[in-house]
Write an enzyme that holds these catalytic residues in place. Structure first.
Site, PDB file in Angstrom:
ATOM      1  N   ALA A 109     -89.796  86.070 -17.863  1.00  0.00           N
ATOM      2  CA  ALA A 109     -89.145  86.988 -18.807  1.00  0.00           C
ATOM      3  C   ALA A 109     -90.146  87.362 -19.900  1.00  0.00           C
ATOM      4  O   ALA A 109     -91.169  86.697 -20.071  1.00  0.00           O
ATOM      5  CB  ALA A 109     -87.898  86.360 -19.416  1.00  0.00           C
ATOM      6  N   PHE A 110     -89.839  88.430 -20.635  1.00  0.00           N
ATOM      7  CA  PHE A 110     -90.803  88.906 -21.632  1.00  0.00           C
ATOM      8  C   PHE A 110     -91.071  87.872 -22.715  1.00  0.00           C
ATOM      9  O   PHE A 110     -92.087  87.934 -23.408  1.00  0.00           O
ATOM     10  CB  PHE A 110     -90.329  90.230 -22.252  1.00  0.00           C
ATOM     11  CG  PHE A 110     -89.288  90.096 -23.340  1.00  0.00           C
ATOM     12  CD1 PHE A 110     -89.663  89.899 -24.663  1.00  0.00           C
ATOM     13  CD2 PHE A 110     -87.935  90.170 -23.056  1.00  0.00           C
ATOM     14  CE1 PHE A 110     -88.709  89.768 -25.667  1.00  0.00           C
ATOM     15  CE2 PHE A 110     -86.976  90.049 -24.048  1.00  0.00           C
ATOM     16  CZ  PHE A 110     -87.364  89.843 -25.355  1.00  0.00           C
ATOM     17  N   LYS A 111     -90.183  86.902 -22.857  1.00  0.00           N
ATOM     18  CA  LYS A 111     -90.346  85.884 -23.891  1.00  0.00           C
ATOM     19  C   LYS A 111     -91.688  85.134 -23.771  1.00  0.00           C
ATOM     20  O   LYS A 111     -92.211  84.644 -24.753  1.00  0.00           O
ATOM     21  CB  LYS A 111     -89.209  84.859 -23.818  1.00  0.00           C
ATOM     22  CG  LYS A 111     -87.790  85.425 -23.864  1.00  0.00           C
ATOM     23  CD  LYS A 111     -87.435  86.002 -25.211  1.00  0.00           C
ATOM     24  CE  LYS A 111     -85.940  86.110 -25.473  1.00  0.00           C
ATOM     25  NZ  LYS A 111     -85.192  87.042 -24.630  1.00  0.00           N
ATOM     26  N   ASP A 112     -92.210  85.037 -22.536  1.00  0.00           N
ATOM     27  CA  ASP A 112     -93.488  84.344 -22.345  1.00  0.00           C
ATOM     28  C   ASP A 112     -94.623  84.998 -23.134  1.00  0.00           C
ATOM     29  O   ASP A 112     -95.568  84.324 -23.534  1.00  0.00           O
ATOM     30  CB  ASP A 112     -93.892  84.369 -20.854  1.00  0.00           C
ATOM     31  CG  ASP A 112     -93.069  83.396 -20.008  1.00  0.00           C
ATOM     32  OD1 ASP A 112     -92.742  82.307 -20.509  1.00  0.00           O
ATOM     33  OD2 ASP A 112     -92.761  83.739 -18.850  1.00  0.00           O
TER      34      ASP A 112
END
Ligand SMILES: *Cc1c(COP(=O)(O)O)cnc(C)c1O
Length: 458
Positions: A109-112
């Site tokens: 997910a973009f959170k990485d």
């Protein structure tokens, strides 16, 4: 770089302070005293850079004086070395849509993208050199695993992740509860994401507890996360080589889209920022009517957006309310005493200059996943599908980039229902998520969480 609080401009903090604290004393959010604005020539120069170089230039604006540029550059390189692409993100044309794939990191997910940098910043800033830091974070499903991947087995750091019990997808939970080392504690709270976020905010505001456990936070209210997310707005803008681009952003806590707003403030000529929400549409309502009124959270097929208190919206309010900390404070008082606040017409108009907001229902989301699969043989996750749905409702806006926020594999139950097909685990998910899961279920209460944390760190 100096920082202040949205509710008290007289307070002054360094980058290291705000990185460690996450939330300002008194409950406000941190903002930088100055936002660099690039001129055309500088933008042209930036457009020549690769992703890591661009990230170094942009992030440096917010931590200069505390981190050397060369060190930042190697920190960023290290952070993104485990991503699927050298360029970290990937732009893909799907029919009319430009999809910005942000899910090529270790937990899909973009959170990485922000969290990997943050993990390395903990070491670089030596915040845990002499004393163990206890990071406490609330997650609607993706922040938790990204934080675990970034902080697992780091020296002198413990991580406590609060997720809403039974309200995230199976794969989200499995990634979260199988990949961590001995310093990771998963807590399933019997409540919603809003409950988890509320507990974390309360713990931050209890000075004695916060200092007792040397508490730190990595929620999307942490400014360092937003800073890392600004980079891909610039990157995709330069790649597309068009003017007047808009972005459609699947939105929950208003962090990712706020990064786009800051990019615009920094001189990137973005047209509109489109907030895509699910049935939990508080942001759609406030942007279109001016009333900010949290409702109870409804479960949807886009669990990472099942949020009614969009914390980062306060950062937008600060600019909409003439940069007045007292006006922000008074609306936030209304919110806690009356459970709502109202914006005036001129304030809504100001927001509408930069933003649009659209609600996308679960049924629409499923049919979008279906349609994209049928027409283009491409599978998008449900969150990304809300972004596509919101973009499609603007026939008059051209050149909309949709932010692809998660890999569809994370939501394979929903995908299976939508297109009747099972997804294989992507090859860049190097983690073995079929191991035994470890998490503890505890009640929705501040004191239970405190006791749990104290019990683990004795
Ligand atoms: C976190 C998340 C969102 C929402 O992002 P915010 O910054 O909270 O607005 C959307 N989609 C996915 C997949 C997410 O993990």
């Amino acid at each position: 770089m100096n920082y202040f609080s949205t509710r008290d401009k007289s307070l002054k903090f360094s980058f290291k302070d705000i990185f460690l604290r996450g939330l300002a004393p008194g409950g406000g959010l941190f903002l930088p005293a100055k936002i660099k604005k690039y001129n055309q020539e500088e933008l042209n120069n930036l457009s020549q850079l690769n992703y890591n170089e661009l990230a170094t230039e942009i992030i440096f604006n917010f931590c200069s004086g505390e981190i050397e540029k060369e060190e930042l550059s190697s920190l960023i390189q290290k952070s993104y070395s485990g991503f699927k692409d050298k360029e970290v993100v990937n732009l893909k044309k799907i029919g009319e849509i430009d999809l910005l794939e942000l899910y090529r990191g270790p937990t899909l997910a973009f959170k990485d993208i922000a969290m990997q940098v943050i993990g390395n910043l903990y070491d670089y800033l030596e915040v845990a050199k002499d004393k163990t830091v206890n990071v406490v974070v609330a997650t609607s499903g993706d922040t938790g695993s990204a934080a675990i991947a970034a902080l697992s087995n780091r020296k002198n750091i413990n991580l406590f992740v609060l997720h809403p019990h039974n309200k995230i997808s199976n794969i989200q939970r499995k990634i979260m509860t199988t990949i961590g080392g001995a310093n990771i504690y998963n807590i399933a709270i019997e409540g919603s994401f809003d409950d988890c976020q509320k507990i974390v905010k309360q713990l931050f505001n209890e000075d004695s507890f916060r200092s007792k456990i040397n508490m730190s936070g990595v929620n999307s209210i942490n400014w360092a996360r937003i800073v890392c997310q600004i980079v891909y707005y610039f990157y995709s803008f330069f790649k597309l080589k068009k003017n007047n681009i808009s972005f459609s952003v699947p939105t929950g806590n208003f962090g990712d889209i706020y990064a786009g707003y800051v990019a615009k403030k920094m001189g990137l000529p973005i047209n509109k920022l489109i907030v895509a929400t699910n049935k939990n549409d508080i942001l759609q309502r406030v942007i279109n009517t001016g009333e900010y009124k949290p409702d109870t959270v409804k479960a949807t097929i886009t669990p990472s957006m099942d949020i009614q208190v969009a914390s980062n919206f306060e950062r937008l309010l600060y600019y909409i309310l003439d940069e007045s900390d007292s006006k922000v404070g008074s609306l936030m008082n209304d919110l806690s005493s009356k459970s709502l606040f109202n914006l005036e017409k001129k304030e809504i108009d100001r927001i509408k200059k930069d933003f649009e907001a659209v609600k996308v229902t679960d049924e629409e989301t499923v049919s979008i996943i279906n349609e994209i699969y049928k027409e283009h043989k491409f599978i998008i996750d449900p969150h990304t599908a809300t972004g596509v749905g919101a973009a499609k409702s603007f026939k008059n806006l051209r050149d909309i980039v949709v932010l692809g926020t998660a890999h569809p594999y994370k939501f394979n139950d929903t995908i299976k229902k939508a297109i009747g097909k099972n997804l294989d685990s992507p090859e860049h998910l190097k983690l073995n998520i079929d191991k035994k899961e470890t998490f503890d279920i505890i009640g929705n209460s501040n004191s239970e969480v405190k006791n749990y944390i104290l019990g683990k760190i004795q």
